[in-house]
Design a protein around this motif. Structure first.
Motif, PDB file in Angstrom:
ATOM      1  N   THR A 108       0.827  -1.205   0.000  1.00 25.22           N
ATOM      2  CA  THR A 108       0.000   0.000   0.000  1.00 25.22           C
ATOM      3  C   THR A 108       0.860   1.252   0.000  1.00 25.22           C
ATOM      4  O   THR A 108       0.497   2.270  -0.606  1.00 25.22           O
ATOM      5  CB  THR A 108      -0.921   0.007   1.243  1.00 25.22           C
ATOM      6  OG1 THR A 108      -1.839  -1.075   1.135  1.00 25.22           O
ATOM      7  CG2 THR A 108      -1.704   1.311   1.349  1.00 25.22           C
ATOM      8  N   MET A 109       2.015   1.176   0.649  1.00 31.28           N
ATOM      9  CA  MET A 109       2.830   2.384   0.865  1.00 31.28           C
ATOM     10  C   MET A 109       4.108   2.468   0.043  1.00 31.28           C
ATOM     11  O   MET A 109       4.567   3.557  -0.268  1.00 31.28           O
ATOM     12  CB  MET A 109       3.204   2.481   2.351  1.00 31.28           C
ATOM     13  CG  MET A 109       2.007   2.615   3.283  1.00 31.28           C
ATOM     14  SD  MET A 109       1.054   4.110   2.893  1.00 31.28           S
ATOM     15  CE  MET A 109      -0.456   3.797   3.860  1.00 31.28           C
ATOM     16  N   LEU A 196       4.240   6.993   9.130  1.00 35.47           N
ATOM     17  CA  LEU A 196       3.243   6.050   9.618  1.00 35.47           C
ATOM     18  C   LEU A 196       3.887   4.981  10.502  1.00 35.47           C
ATOM     19  O   LEU A 196       5.098   4.758  10.433  1.00 35.47           O
ATOM     20  CB  LEU A 196       2.538   5.373   8.443  1.00 35.47           C
ATOM     21  CG  LEU A 196       1.826   6.308   7.453  1.00 35.47           C
ATOM     22  CD1 LEU A 196       1.180   5.487   6.341  1.00 35.47           C
ATOM     23  CD2 LEU A 196       0.796   7.176   8.150  1.00 35.47           C
ATOM     24  N   GLY A 223      -4.824   8.883  12.464  1.00 37.01           N
ATOM     25  CA  GLY A 223      -4.724   7.852  11.426  1.00 37.01           C
ATOM     26  C   GLY A 223      -3.296   7.502  11.061  1.00 37.01           C
ATOM     27  O   GLY A 223      -3.008   7.080   9.932  1.00 37.01           O
ATOM     28  N   LEU A 224      -2.381   7.649  12.042  1.00 34.98           N
ATOM     29  CA  LEU A 224      -0.962   7.387  11.793  1.00 34.98           C
ATOM     30  C   LEU A 224      -0.618   5.899  11.890  1.00 34.98           C
ATOM     31  O   LEU A 224       0.313   5.428  11.245  1.00 34.98           O
ATOM     32  CB  LEU A 224      -0.118   8.159  12.820  1.00 34.98           C
ATOM     33  CG  LEU A 224       1.355   8.384  12.513  1.00 34.98           C
ATOM     34  CD1 LEU A 224       1.525   9.431  11.421  1.00 34.98           C
ATOM     35  CD2 LEU A 224       2.099   8.807  13.777  1.00 34.98           C
ATOM     36  N   ASN A 247      -6.913   3.567   9.647  1.00 41.05           N
ATOM     37  CA  ASN A 247      -7.819   4.538   9.048  1.00 41.05           C
ATOM     38  C   ASN A 247      -8.507   3.919   7.840  1.00 41.05           C
ATOM     39  O   ASN A 247      -7.905   3.134   7.108  1.00 41.05           O
ATOM     40  CB  ASN A 247      -7.023   5.773   8.628  1.00 41.05           C
ATOM     41  CG  ASN A 247      -7.903   6.832   7.983  1.00 41.05           C
ATOM     42  OD1 ASN A 247      -8.217   6.719   6.802  1.00 41.05           O
ATOM     43  ND2 ASN A 247      -8.320   7.815   8.755  1.00 41.05           N
ATOM     44  N   GLU A 249      -9.187   4.888   4.963  1.00 42.51           N
ATOM     45  CA  GLU A 249      -8.513   5.061   3.660  1.00 42.51           C
ATOM     46  C   GLU A 249      -7.472   3.958   3.439  1.00 42.51           C
ATOM     47  O   GLU A 249      -7.312   3.452   2.320  1.00 42.51           O
ATOM     48  CB  GLU A 249      -7.797   6.417   3.599  1.00 42.51           C
ATOM     49  CG  GLU A 249      -8.683   7.618   3.354  1.00 42.51           C
ATOM     50  CD  GLU A 249      -7.836   8.870   3.165  1.00 42.51           C
ATOM     51  OE1 GLU A 249      -7.044   8.921   2.206  1.00 42.51           O
ATOM     52  OE2 GLU A 249      -7.938   9.780   4.020  1.00 42.51           O
ATOM     53  N   VAL A 250      -6.784   3.609   4.514  1.00 41.54           N
ATOM     54  CA  VAL A 250      -5.757   2.553   4.417  1.00 41.54           C
ATOM     55  C   VAL A 250      -6.420   1.190   4.236  1.00 41.54           C
ATOM     56  O   VAL A 250      -6.027   0.397   3.372  1.00 41.54           O
ATOM     57  CB  VAL A 250      -4.859   2.545   5.680  1.00 41.54           C
ATOM     58  CG1 VAL A 250      -3.882   1.377   5.653  1.00 41.54           C
ATOM     59  CG2 VAL A 250      -4.117   3.873   5.800  1.00 41.54           C
ATOM     60  N   LYS A 253      -7.475   0.330   0.791  1.00 39.92           N
ATOM     61  CA  LYS A 253      -6.403  -0.209  -0.070  1.00 39.92           C
ATOM     62  C   LYS A 253      -6.188  -1.694   0.233  1.00 39.92           C
ATOM     63  O   LYS A 253      -5.995  -2.500  -0.687  1.00 39.92           O
ATOM     64  CB  LYS A 253      -5.095   0.555   0.151  1.00 39.92           C
ATOM     65  CG  LYS A 253      -5.167   2.066  -0.079  1.00 39.92           C
ATOM     66  CD  LYS A 253      -5.659   2.440  -1.457  1.00 39.92           C
ATOM     67  CE  LYS A 253      -5.532   3.935  -1.693  1.00 39.92           C
ATOM     68  NZ  LYS A 253      -6.375   4.385  -2.819  1.00 39.92           N
ATOM     69  N   LEU A 256      -8.735  -3.675  -1.636  1.00 38.27           N
ATOM     70  CA  LEU A 256      -8.404  -3.860  -3.057  1.00 38.27           C
ATOM     71  C   LEU A 256      -7.343  -4.948  -3.218  1.00 38.27           C
ATOM     72  O   LEU A 256      -7.464  -5.819  -4.088  1.00 38.27           O
ATOM     73  CB  LEU A 256      -7.885  -2.549  -3.656  1.00 38.27           C
ATOM     74  CG  LEU A 256      -8.908  -1.432  -3.869  1.00 38.27           C
ATOM     75  CD1 LEU A 256      -8.213  -0.170  -4.382  1.00 38.27           C
ATOM     76  CD2 LEU A 256      -9.986  -1.868  -4.858  1.00 38.27           C
ATOM     77  N   LEU A 257      -6.317  -4.917  -2.366  1.00 38.44           N
ATOM     78  CA  LEU A 257      -5.255  -5.919  -2.470  1.00 38.44           C
ATOM     79  C   LEU A 257      -5.777  -7.307  -2.128  1.00 38.44           C
ATOM     80  O   LEU A 257      -5.399  -8.303  -2.741  1.00 38.44           O
ATOM     81  CB  LEU A 257      -4.086  -5.549  -1.549  1.00 38.44           C
ATOM     82  CG  LEU A 257      -3.267  -4.330  -1.981  1.00 38.44           C
ATOM     83  CD1 LEU A 257      -2.313  -3.904  -0.874  1.00 38.44           C
ATOM     84  CD2 LEU A 257      -2.502  -4.623  -3.267  1.00 38.44           C
TER      85      LEU A 257
END
Lengths: 394, 394
Positions: A108-109, A196, A223-224, A247, A249-250, A253, A256-257
């Motif tokens: 993701t990152m 993060l 959201g860290l 969070n 938003e994370v 992702k 999706l993965l």
């Protein structure tokens, strides 16, 4: 056929631990390698009963495709279990073991070459996963109370990493636990620089003494932090059930993965853990595990103090599965390993747990898998080989 | 928090099919969307009995960590099942559904920007997985007997792709099956240019008429083909069990990726499928599925011929789960979908299955999940809306 493999595999050799598993099948071998829970403590009859019942009662949904986030009711059960640490904007996704969360967070990152930070030493499997995600791994030394926060800040300033990977409680491999003060300090530093935190906390519930410490995620107000939890150490690793809280938003992702990774985690595995919690068996079971593993840990620390020669130091973890041993500088744990296998006792050399290598005089010992008797016998065997090492090479 | 996500997510929106699942919960809704097996046909009692027994008899290993490649005895059972297609240098790894093999193969071969080829149309989930692996997807049109081999060769010459992804039997979404001649031709072309083949073949055993065709993998004499198989359509998708067969160099990479992805597939899921095969139930069960799904398919094709207006064409697959429908050029299946949902019947618009978009006048209909009565009623409902579409817009 000359395969044009992706470069990410260059220099990735696979888990050192998984490689030595072969040796451990030798009759009479006492293994302090690996990190398996004790098979004698699995709640087999309970899970057998639950599995038979849920497939009969609910087969049409348990055996059918499920949602990628996890079984809705199981998610509710997990949110309830984590209501202290979950924030307004957080979400929760069920994973096929928390390892999957390490893989997902990295993908993701991380763009090829991005820097991330890991503790030194750290979990071997995670380091391999980060390498396969094309991450550039920089390290932060561990101290007795957790990561060196001066080094953490310095590395952040130097490398602008995407995230910091930490196992705060009863760390694998060191057994070290990050103090409450350091949890706050690590969070504050990372927040200051927008780095993060991937908090991998599979051992937290296996505490045999001392007071529980707040999850770093519980300190999170922006959201860290992405927190990974697992049922592999508390219920069964063979079922492959864990989860991530972060969070939304994370987690989106991750979703999706996961659609591509395995669509969803086995519904049967999810349902077994869900019912195990709902029937109120979980807490008692974990209490029983802690009582038994405490005996194992005490036996190992006692045997080490009795048998190991001076000059050998070790951690004394308040929980988890591992004791970390530091031999005299001049000793090589890999050579010791070969000599110990001859004497039918095994452990894991420490060097591979350091992303930068070195530390050949360290090793990890697991006390959950062997019985108390095996622990006493195995430590005594190891101590004899350590003394031979001294006689033969000094 | 402003997250610095990896670029791979740019423009990836998640599975269109999973998005519409919400609509399908409406009471009375007849769904030809999705690709779920019929829950009425799951061997629930058998699996309930097996699960209870294996956890009681073998809990210490079933509930413990397992090998990343899969349970040794299960691997032997699968190798026996595939002895016709496995080659000397091939290996087999158990996966958490065959989707995991698509993810692993992409990450094994694709560097950011590498080109790979997919059929047009193709499986939505695979296209998303390839995008998340940073692949540049080029497409090869499907004809009645499989991919356009002239276009395949032209695209290979133009783009030097890493591999060609194909679903040769009862393809998702089109229902098209690649002829024996084309299987050989596709293999020969790919071999000539050193382009690997990812053969995704989860529907092959669901054949309702006609003679089985050789797997492309069975033609492989140089490690060119990676074949993915699944038990999701034949036993249970909820258990998440599939496997991959490929040259051992490729499987070794899968093993490294799986160590990080989920360590291993649920031992309980593996054991249920293994015992289901070993007890000799599997073949009879698949035979029963084929007889029942044949009735579903016949009902759908019959209803389409009776109710759908002229100008609407469709495939007539000899197996699998899907019929592919082509509406008159000027119709938009997405508009038709919205109108059909009002009439409580759903399908999936075809455009998203095309990596390059377009083909708004196509749609996919699943016949495994609905009952024969639902199929007849649903097709009749759809036909009324199609006629309304003609009246209202012509």
């Amino acid at each position: 056929m000359m395969y044009r493999f992706a470069e990410r595999f260059d220099g990735v050799g696979g888990s050192e631990i998984r490689k030595i598993f072969g040796l451990l099948g030798v009759p009479g071998m006492i293994s302090f390698a690996g990190g398996n829970p004790s098979p004698d403590l699995f709640p087999a009859d309970m899970l057998a009963d639950i599995s038979e019942q849920v497939i009969v009662d609910d087969g049409k949904s348990v055996l059918q495709y499920g949602g990628t986030m996890g079984i809705a009711h199981f998610i509710d059960v997990l949110k309830e279990k984590n209501k202290e640490i979950m924030k307004e904007d957080d979400d929760l996704i069920v994973l096929s073991g928390s390892s999957q969360g390490i893989d997902f967070f990295a993908r993701t990152m991380i763009e090829k070459g991005d820097v991330m930070l890991a503790e030194s030493p750290s979990f071997l499997g995670a380091l391999q996963t980060f390498r396969l995600a094309d991450a550039d791994i920089k390290t932060v030394d561990l101290q007795e109370d957790g990561p060196d926060t001066d080094m953490l800040e310095a590395k952040i300033k130097e490398y602008n990493p995407k995230f910091f990977y930490t196992i705060p409680t009863f760390q694998n491999p060191s057994g070290i636990t990050m103090s409450a003060e350091k949890r706050q300090k690590v969070y504050d530093i990372c927040k200051q620089y927008g780095v993060l935190i991937l908090e991998d906390d599979p051992y937290a519930e296996l505490r045999y003494e001392g007071t529980p410490l707040p999850s770093i995620k519980s300190l999170d107000d922006c959201g860290l932090v992405c927190k990974l939890s697992s049922f592999s150490k508390t219920v069964s690793p063979g079922l492959r059930v864990g989860y991530a809280i972060a969070n939304k938003e994370v987690i989106a992702k991750f979703n999706l993965l996961k659609q591509g990774a395995d669509v969803h985690t086995s519904n049967l595995s999810q349902t077994l853990v869900m019912k195990f919690i709902e029937r109120g068996i979980y807490d008692d079971h974990v209490r029983m595990l802690c009582e038994t593993y405490k005996e194992h840990r005490d036996a190992m620390l006692r045997a080490i103090d009795i048998y190991f020669p001076d000059g050998v130091s070790h951690t004394s973890p308040q929980g988890g599965l591992f004791v970390w041993v530091t031999l005299p500088e001049w000793m090589d744990a890999r050579k010791l390993f070969d000599a110990c296998v001859m004497e039918k006792v095994a452990f894991v050399a420490g060097s591979p747990f350091f992303a930068d290598g070195g530390h050949e005089n360290t090793l990890r010992m697991n006390f959950s898998m062997p019985t108390v008797n095996q622990i006493e016998t195995g430590v005594e065997r190891m101590s004899r080989v350590i003394r031979q090492y001294e006689f033969l090479t000094k």
